[in-house]
Design a protein around this motif. Structure first.
Motif, PDB file in Angstrom:
ATOM      1  N   GLU A   3       0.829  -1.196   0.000  1.00  0.00           N
ATOM      2  CA  GLU A   3       0.000   0.000   0.000  1.00  0.00           C
ATOM      3  C   GLU A   3       0.865   1.248   0.000  1.00  0.00           C
ATOM      4  O   GLU A   3       1.879   1.305   0.699  1.00  0.00           O
ATOM      5  N   SER A   4       0.456   2.230  -0.768  1.00  0.00           N
ATOM      6  CA  SER A   4       1.183   3.492  -0.810  1.00  0.00           C
ATOM      7  C   SER A   4       0.884   4.320   0.441  1.00  0.00           C
ATOM      8  O   SER A   4      -0.103   4.091   1.138  1.00  0.00           O
ATOM      9  N   MET A   5       1.749   5.288   0.697  1.00  0.00           N
ATOM     10  CA  MET A   5       1.562   6.154   1.857  1.00  0.00           C
ATOM     11  C   MET A   5       0.266   6.965   1.729  1.00  0.00           C
ATOM     12  O   MET A   5      -0.442   7.183   2.703  1.00  0.00           O
ATOM     13  N   GLN A   6      -0.045   7.408   0.508  1.00  0.00           N
ATOM     14  CA  GLN A   6      -1.264   8.172   0.285  1.00  0.00           C
ATOM     15  C   GLN A   6      -2.512   7.347   0.615  1.00  0.00           C
ATOM     16  O   GLN A   6      -3.463   7.851   1.216  1.00  0.00           O
ATOM     17  N   LYS A   8      -2.642   4.789   2.732  1.00  0.00           N
ATOM     18  CA  LYS A   8      -2.704   4.595   4.179  1.00  0.00           C
ATOM     19  C   LYS A   8      -3.287   5.835   4.866  1.00  0.00           C
ATOM     20  O   LYS A   8      -4.095   5.725   5.793  1.00  0.00           O
ATOM     21  N   VAL A   9      -2.848   7.012   4.406  1.00  0.00           N
ATOM     22  CA  VAL A   9      -3.388   8.251   4.977  1.00  0.00           C
ATOM     23  C   VAL A   9      -4.881   8.352   4.715  1.00  0.00           C
ATOM     24  O   VAL A   9      -5.668   8.750   5.594  1.00  0.00           O
ATOM     25  N   PHE A  10      -5.296   7.966   3.507  1.00  0.00           N
ATOM     26  CA  PHE A  10      -6.717   8.006   3.173  1.00  0.00           C
ATOM     27  C   PHE A  10      -7.517   7.066   4.067  1.00  0.00           C
ATOM     28  O   PHE A  10      -8.606   7.426   4.545  1.00  0.00           O
ATOM     29  N   ARG A  11      -7.004   5.871   4.318  1.00  0.00           N
ATOM     30  CA  ARG A  11      -7.718   4.912   5.151  1.00  0.00           C
ATOM     31  C   ARG A  11      -7.875   5.441   6.569  1.00  0.00           C
ATOM     32  O   ARG A  11      -8.944   5.340   7.174  1.00  0.00           O
ATOM     33  N   VAL A  12      -6.802   6.008   7.112  1.00  0.00           N
ATOM     34  CA  VAL A  12      -6.873   6.563   8.470  1.00  0.00           C
ATOM     35  C   VAL A  12      -7.888   7.711   8.523  1.00  0.00           C
ATOM     36  O   VAL A  12      -8.712   7.800   9.448  1.00  0.00           O
ATOM     37  N   PHE A  13      -7.835   8.576   7.538  1.00  0.00           N
ATOM     38  CA  PHE A  13      -8.763   9.709   7.486  1.00  0.00           C
ATOM     39  C   PHE A  13     -10.197   9.214   7.331  1.00  0.00           C
ATOM     40  O   PHE A  13     -11.117   9.718   8.004  1.00  0.00           O
ATOM     41  N   ASN A  14     -10.407   8.224   6.468  1.00  0.00           N
ATOM     42  CA  ASN A  14     -11.740   7.690   6.227  1.00  0.00           C
ATOM     43  C   ASN A  14     -12.316   7.036   7.479  1.00  0.00           C
ATOM     44  O   ASN A  14     -13.476   7.269   7.843  1.00  0.00           O
ATOM     45  N   VAL A  15     -11.501   6.226   8.146  1.00  0.00           N
ATOM     46  CA  VAL A  15     -11.962   5.559   9.368  1.00  0.00           C
ATOM     47  C   VAL A  15     -12.277   6.583  10.453  1.00  0.00           C
ATOM     48  O   VAL A  15     -13.281   6.474  11.176  1.00  0.00           O
ATOM     49  N   THR A  16     -11.453   7.598  10.561  1.00  0.00           N
ATOM     50  CA  THR A  16     -11.683   8.636  11.581  1.00  0.00           C
ATOM     51  C   THR A  16     -13.003   9.355  11.348  1.00  0.00           C
ATOM     52  O   THR A  16     -13.787   9.573  12.289  1.00  0.00           O
ATOM     53  N   ILE A  17     -13.261   9.730  10.106  1.00  0.00           N
ATOM     54  CA  ILE A  17     -14.505  10.426   9.787  1.00  0.00           C
ATOM     55  C   ILE A  17     -15.711   9.534  10.064  1.00  0.00           C
ATOM     56  O   ILE A  17     -16.722   9.981  10.654  1.00  0.00           O
TER      57      ILE A  17
END
Length: 290
Positions: A3-6, A8-17
Motif C-alpha cells: 500500500e502506498s503512503m497516500q 494509508k493516509v486516506f484509510r486513516v482519514f476515512n476511518v476517523t470520519i
C-alpha cells in the motif's frame, strides 16, 4: 501488493470520519437511555450525559407492572403486523399493475394516485367516512385508511419497471399466469424493495398514534403510544399541580419521556439489523442471457 503512503493516509482519514459520524449518531440515543435510568435531580440539573446518575428504575417498574401497558403493547404489535401485511399486498398489486404499459388507463390511474398526495378531504371528512363505514372504535380504523402510501407505491412501480420484460415473457411462454409471474418471477427478484417497504410501513405503523387518538374510544384498543402519551400527560399534570396520591408519577415526570422513547424504539432497533442486509444487496438477482 504494498500500500502506498497516500492510501494509508486516506484509510486513516476515512476511518476517523466514519467513527465520528457513528459517535454523533449514537450520542443522542445513549443520552436518552442514560436519562431513563437517572434520578430527577440529576436530569433537571443537566448532569446526565452518557452514563446514568442517581440510578433509578422507578419509571420502568411503574410501567411494566401496569397490565394496561402490556395490553396496549400487544395492540401495537397486532396493528403493526396486520397493517403492514395489508399495505404490502395493496401496494404491491397496485404498483405491479401500473408498471405495465399495456394496462388500459395506466396514465389516468397514476395521475389519480399522485393527485391524492397533494389533495385530501381533511380530518373531518375522513372521520365521518370511517364512522359511516362502521369502522369506528375498531382495529380497522387504524389499518385500513392508510392501506396504500402513494410515495411507496411509486418507488415499487419504478422498481418493477426496471425488471427486464424478457423474464416475464419467458414465464408466460412457459404457461405462467399473471399472478404466477408476479409471485414466482417478479417478487423473488424484488427482495430489496420489498424489505425496504416493509421497514417503512412497519415503522410508520409502530409510531402512529394520531389515528388511534381520533378513532378509538375503548382503552383496551389503544396502542402503546396512546398509553405512554397519557402517562406523560398525567405525570406532567401531577407535577404541576402537586396532586396528592400521585407521588409516583410526579417523581418520574423528569425521565418518563426518556423511558417512553426507549420502550417504543427498542422493537424497531431489534428488527432493523435483519432487514438492513437487503439494502446493500443487488437490485437484480438474475439476468437474461443472450
Amino acid at each position: 501488493m504494498k500500500e502506498s503512503m497516500q492510501y494509508k493516509v486516506f484509510r486513516v482519514f476515512n476511518v476517523t470520519i466514519l467513527v465520528l459520524i457513528v459517535a454523533l449518531t449514537f450520542y443522542p440515543f445513549i443520552n436518552i437511555v442514560a436519562q431513563s435510568f437517572s434520578s430527577e435531580s440529576y436530569i433537571n440539573s443537566g448532569k446526565v450525559n452518557l452514563w446514568p446518575k442517581g440510578f433509578n428504575v422507578d419509571t420502568y417498574k411503574i410501567i411494566v407492572k401496569d397490565s394496561m401497558f402490556w395490553i396496549n403493547y400487544k395492540n401495537t404489535v397486532v396493528y403493526t403486523v396486520v397493517g403492514t401485511c395489508i399495505q404490502m399486498i395493496m401496494t404491491t398489486m397496485f404498483a405491479y399493475a401500473l408498471s405495465k404499459k399495456r394496462l388500459l388507463g395506466r396514465e389516468f390511474f397514476t395521475m389519480f394516485a399522485v393527485f391524492t398526495m397533494f389533495f385530501g378531504g381533511g380530518l373531518i371528512p375522513n372521520y365521518v367516512l370511517v364512522k359511516s363505514l362502521g369502522m369506528g372504535n375498531t382495529m380497522w380504523a387504524i389499518v385500513v385508511p392508510g392501506a396504500i402510501s402513494v410515495f411507496n407505491m411509486l418507488i415499487m412501480k419504478t422498481f418493477f419497471q426496471n425488471i427486464p420484460d424478457e423474464l416475464e415473457e419467458a414465464a408466460i411462454m412457459d404457461g405462467s399466469s399473471t399472478y404466477g409471474t408476479l409471485f414466482k418471477i417478479v417478487l423473488p427478484l424484488s427482495g430489496p424493495v420489498l424489505a425496504t417497504m416493509v421497514l417503512f410501513y412497519s415503522v410508520g405503523n409502530w409510531n402512529a398514534w394520531f389515528p388511534a387518538f381520533i378513532y378509538l374510544e375503548d382503552k383496551d384498543l389503544f396502542p402503546v403510544q396512546i398509553y405512554l402519551r397519557n402517562l406523560i400527560k398525567g405525570a406532567d399534570s401531577s407535577r404541576s399541580v402537586g396532586a396528592t396520591g400521585a407521588d409516583d408519577l410526579a417523581q418520574i415526570s423528569s425521565n418518563i419521556k426518556a423511558v417512553t422513547m426507549v420502550l417504543t424504539v427498542l422493537p424497531i432497533l431489534c428488527v432493523y439489523p435483519y432487514v438492513q442486509k437487503y439494502f446493500v444487496s443487488g437490485v437484480m438477482l438474475g439476468s437474461v442471457k443472450g
